[in-house]
Design a protein around this motif. Structure first.
Motif, PDB file in Angstrom:
ATOM      1  N   LEU A  55      57.084 -42.019 -11.494  1.00 54.40           N
ATOM      2  CA  LEU A  55      57.120 -41.929 -12.952  1.00 54.40           C
ATOM      3  C   LEU A  55      56.090 -42.859 -13.564  1.00 54.40           C
ATOM      4  O   LEU A  55      55.986 -44.021 -13.170  1.00 54.40           O
ATOM      5  CB  LEU A  55      58.489 -42.340 -13.494  1.00 54.40           C
ATOM      6  CG  LEU A  55      59.670 -41.441 -13.255  1.00 54.40           C
ATOM      7  CD1 LEU A  55      60.887 -42.009 -13.982  1.00 54.40           C
ATOM      8  CD2 LEU A  55      59.399 -40.033 -13.722  1.00 54.40           C
ATOM      9  N   GLN A  56      55.362 -42.345 -14.541  1.00 54.71           N
ATOM     10  CA  GLN A  56      54.494 -43.195 -15.339  1.00 54.71           C
ATOM     11  C   GLN A  56      55.358 -43.862 -16.399  1.00 54.71           C
ATOM     12  O   GLN A  56      56.496 -43.479 -16.638  1.00 54.71           O
ATOM     13  CB  GLN A  56      53.383 -42.373 -15.953  1.00 54.71           C
ATOM     14  CG  GLN A  56      52.456 -41.787 -14.912  1.00 54.71           C
ATOM     15  CD  GLN A  56      51.401 -40.900 -15.525  1.00 54.71           C
ATOM     16  OE1 GLN A  56      51.317 -40.735 -16.748  1.00 54.71           O
ATOM     17  NE2 GLN A  56      50.579 -40.319 -14.680  1.00 54.71           N
ATOM     18  N   ARG A  57      54.804 -44.846 -17.079  1.00 55.23           N
ATOM     19  CA  ARG A  57      55.579 -45.631 -18.047  1.00 55.23           C
ATOM     20  C   ARG A  57      56.185 -44.755 -19.142  1.00 55.23           C
ATOM     21  O   ARG A  57      57.360 -44.915 -19.507  1.00 55.23           O
ATOM     22  CB  ARG A  57      54.688 -46.726 -18.653  1.00 55.23           C
ATOM     23  CG  ARG A  57      55.315 -47.530 -19.782  1.00 55.23           C
ATOM     24  CD  ARG A  57      56.574 -48.275 -19.329  1.00 55.23           C
ATOM     25  NE  ARG A  57      57.363 -48.710 -20.444  1.00 55.23           N
ATOM     26  CZ  ARG A  57      57.254 -49.892 -21.028  1.00 55.23           C
ATOM     27  NH1 ARG A  57      56.397 -50.767 -20.583  1.00 55.23           N
ATOM     28  NH2 ARG A  57      58.022 -50.192 -22.052  1.00 55.23           N
ATOM     29  N   ALA A  58      55.426 -43.821 -19.679  1.00 56.57           N
ATOM     30  CA  ALA A  58      55.939 -42.960 -20.754  1.00 56.57           C
ATOM     31  C   ALA A  58      57.119 -42.124 -20.264  1.00 56.57           C
ATOM     32  O   ALA A  58      58.106 -41.950 -20.988  1.00 56.57           O
ATOM     33  CB  ALA A  58      54.837 -42.062 -21.303  1.00 56.57           C
ATOM     34  N   ILE A  70      61.140 -54.532 -16.658  1.00 53.91           N
ATOM     35  CA  ILE A  70      61.675 -53.738 -15.542  1.00 53.91           C
ATOM     36  C   ILE A  70      60.551 -52.973 -14.865  1.00 53.91           C
ATOM     37  O   ILE A  70      60.433 -52.974 -13.633  1.00 53.91           O
ATOM     38  CB  ILE A  70      62.770 -52.764 -16.026  1.00 53.91           C
ATOM     39  CG1 ILE A  70      64.012 -53.532 -16.475  1.00 53.91           C
ATOM     40  CG2 ILE A  70      63.135 -51.773 -14.917  1.00 53.91           C
ATOM     41  CD1 ILE A  70      65.033 -52.684 -17.206  1.00 53.91           C
ATOM     42  N   PHE A  71      59.709 -52.344 -15.656  1.00 54.92           N
ATOM     43  CA  PHE A  71      58.620 -51.545 -15.096  1.00 54.92           C
ATOM     44  C   PHE A  71      57.700 -52.426 -14.262  1.00 54.92           C
ATOM     45  O   PHE A  71      57.328 -52.068 -13.141  1.00 54.92           O
ATOM     46  CB  PHE A  71      57.846 -50.829 -16.202  1.00 54.92           C
ATOM     47  CG  PHE A  71      57.025 -49.677 -15.709  1.00 54.92           C
ATOM     48  CD1 PHE A  71      57.577 -48.407 -15.656  1.00 54.92           C
ATOM     49  CD2 PHE A  71      55.713 -49.849 -15.298  1.00 54.92           C
ATOM     50  CE1 PHE A  71      56.840 -47.322 -15.187  1.00 54.92           C
ATOM     51  CE2 PHE A  71      54.964 -48.776 -14.833  1.00 54.92           C
ATOM     52  CZ  PHE A  71      55.526 -47.514 -14.780  1.00 54.92           C
ATOM     53  N   ALA A  72      57.342 -53.594 -14.794  1.00 58.78           N
ATOM     54  CA  ALA A  72      56.451 -54.510 -14.068  1.00 58.78           C
ATOM     55  C   ALA A  72      57.107 -55.000 -12.775  1.00 58.78           C
ATOM     56  O   ALA A  72      56.443 -55.109 -11.744  1.00 58.78           O
ATOM     57  CB  ALA A  72      56.083 -55.693 -14.967  1.00 58.78           C
ATOM     58  N   GLN A  73      58.393 -55.274 -12.837  1.00 58.50           N
ATOM     59  CA  GLN A  73      59.117 -55.752 -11.659  1.00 58.50           C
ATOM     60  C   GLN A  73      59.181 -54.684 -10.563  1.00 58.50           C
ATOM     61  O   GLN A  73      59.068 -54.994  -9.382  1.00 58.50           O
ATOM     62  CB  GLN A  73      60.535 -56.162 -12.065  1.00 58.50           C
ATOM     63  CG  GLN A  73      61.373 -56.711 -10.945  1.00 58.50           C
ATOM     64  CD  GLN A  73      62.771 -57.113 -11.416  1.00 58.50           C
ATOM     65  OE1 GLN A  73      63.056 -57.166 -12.621  1.00 58.50           O
ATOM     66  NE2 GLN A  73      63.634 -57.398 -10.486  1.00 58.50           N
ATOM     67  N   CYS A  80      52.890 -46.673 -11.822  1.00 54.97           N
ATOM     68  CA  CYS A  80      53.931 -45.682 -11.569  1.00 54.97           C
ATOM     69  C   CYS A  80      55.089 -46.320 -10.815  1.00 54.97           C
ATOM     70  O   CYS A  80      54.905 -47.260 -10.048  1.00 54.97           O
ATOM     71  CB  CYS A  80      53.400 -44.534 -10.719  1.00 54.97           C
ATOM     72  SG  CYS A  80      52.137 -43.542 -11.522  1.00 54.97           S
ATOM     73  N   LEU A  81      56.278 -45.782 -11.052  1.00 53.76           N
ATOM     74  CA  LEU A  81      57.459 -46.210 -10.306  1.00 53.76           C
ATOM     75  C   LEU A  81      57.781 -45.169  -9.257  1.00 53.76           C
ATOM     76  O   LEU A  81      57.848 -43.976  -9.553  1.00 53.76           O
ATOM     77  CB  LEU A  81      58.674 -46.361 -11.230  1.00 53.76           C
ATOM     78  CG  LEU A  81      58.607 -47.427 -12.296  1.00 53.76           C
ATOM     79  CD1 LEU A  81      59.932 -47.493 -13.040  1.00 53.76           C
ATOM     80  CD2 LEU A  81      58.272 -48.776 -11.699  1.00 53.76           C
ATOM     81  N   ASP A  82      57.997 -45.620  -8.049  1.00 56.23           N
ATOM     82  CA  ASP A  82      58.394 -44.767  -6.948  1.00 56.23           C
ATOM     83  C   ASP A  82      59.900 -44.521  -7.028  1.00 56.23           C
ATOM     84  O   ASP A  82      60.675 -45.444  -7.255  1.00 56.23           O
ATOM     85  CB  ASP A  82      58.031 -45.450  -5.628  1.00 56.23           C
ATOM     86  CG  ASP A  82      58.462 -44.666  -4.425  1.00 56.23           C
ATOM     87  OD1 ASP A  82      57.802 -43.663  -4.119  1.00 56.23           O
ATOM     88  OD2 ASP A  82      59.474 -45.053  -3.805  1.00 56.23           O
ATOM     89  N   TYR A  83      60.310 -43.282  -6.824  1.00 58.27           N
ATOM     90  CA  TYR A  83      61.719 -42.886  -6.924  1.00 58.27           C
ATOM     91  C   TYR A  83      62.617 -43.714  -5.999  1.00 58.27           C
ATOM     92  O   TYR A  83      63.635 -44.241  -6.424  1.00 58.27           O
ATOM     93  CB  TYR A  83      61.838 -41.394  -6.609  1.00 58.27           C
ATOM     94  CG  TYR A  83      63.250 -40.866  -6.579  1.00 58.27           C
ATOM     95  CD1 TYR A  83      63.952 -40.694  -7.762  1.00 58.27           C
ATOM     96  CD2 TYR A  83      63.877 -40.542  -5.389  1.00 58.27           C
ATOM     97  CE1 TYR A  83      65.248 -40.203  -7.760  1.00 58.27           C
ATOM     98  CE2 TYR A  83      65.172 -40.050  -5.372  1.00 58.27           C
ATOM     99  CZ  TYR A  83      65.847 -39.887  -6.558  1.00 58.27           C
ATOM    100  OH  TYR A  83      67.125 -39.413  -6.552  1.00 58.27           O
TER     101      TYR A  83
END
Length: 117
Positions: free
Chosen positions: A60-63, A84-87, A95-98
């Motif tokens: 997931l991207q930030r948006a 949270i996103f940065a962590q 991007c956040l990995d699932y």
């Protein structure tokens, strides 16, 4: 009331009480908001993650992250979402990995047990 229903209610009540008392860590606040929906609250957020991952990349991207939290009814400030996103964006890819996202949110069995002590 059956034991599982009682345990579920206790979990929801305890999480709600902790949130009302104030939580400093944004990730813990997100976890508690999910758990106020019961033991499957984190699973529900995981499903939301999959729904808003339009390209199926399991990232997931930030948006998309912000939209998913909003759509799931999570109440966090922009600063908390950023933290949270940065962590969770360990590699700095934006991007956040699932899998990493769900691992970070999961509560261990030991934590659940101590939750009720």
């Amino acid at each position: 009331m059956a034991a599982t229903a009682r345990t579920e209610k206790e979990l929801k009540d305890k999480c709600t009480k902790q949130l009302r008392g104030g939580v400093e860590d944004p990730l813990e606040k997100l976890r508690l908001q999910c758990l106020t929906r019961g033991a499957s609250g984190i699973k529900g957020l995981g499903r939301m993650f999959q729904i808003i991952d339009d390209d199926g990349s399991r990232k997931l991207q930030r948006a998309e992250f912000d939209k998913g939290l909003h759509d799931y009814g999570i109440d966090l400030s922009d600063d908390e979402k950023t933290a949270i996103f940065a962590q969770l964006d360990k590699d700095g890819s934006g991007c956040l990995d699932y899998e990493e996202f769900l691992k970070a949110l999961r509560v261990s069995a030991i934590s659940i047990c101590s939750f009720f002590l």
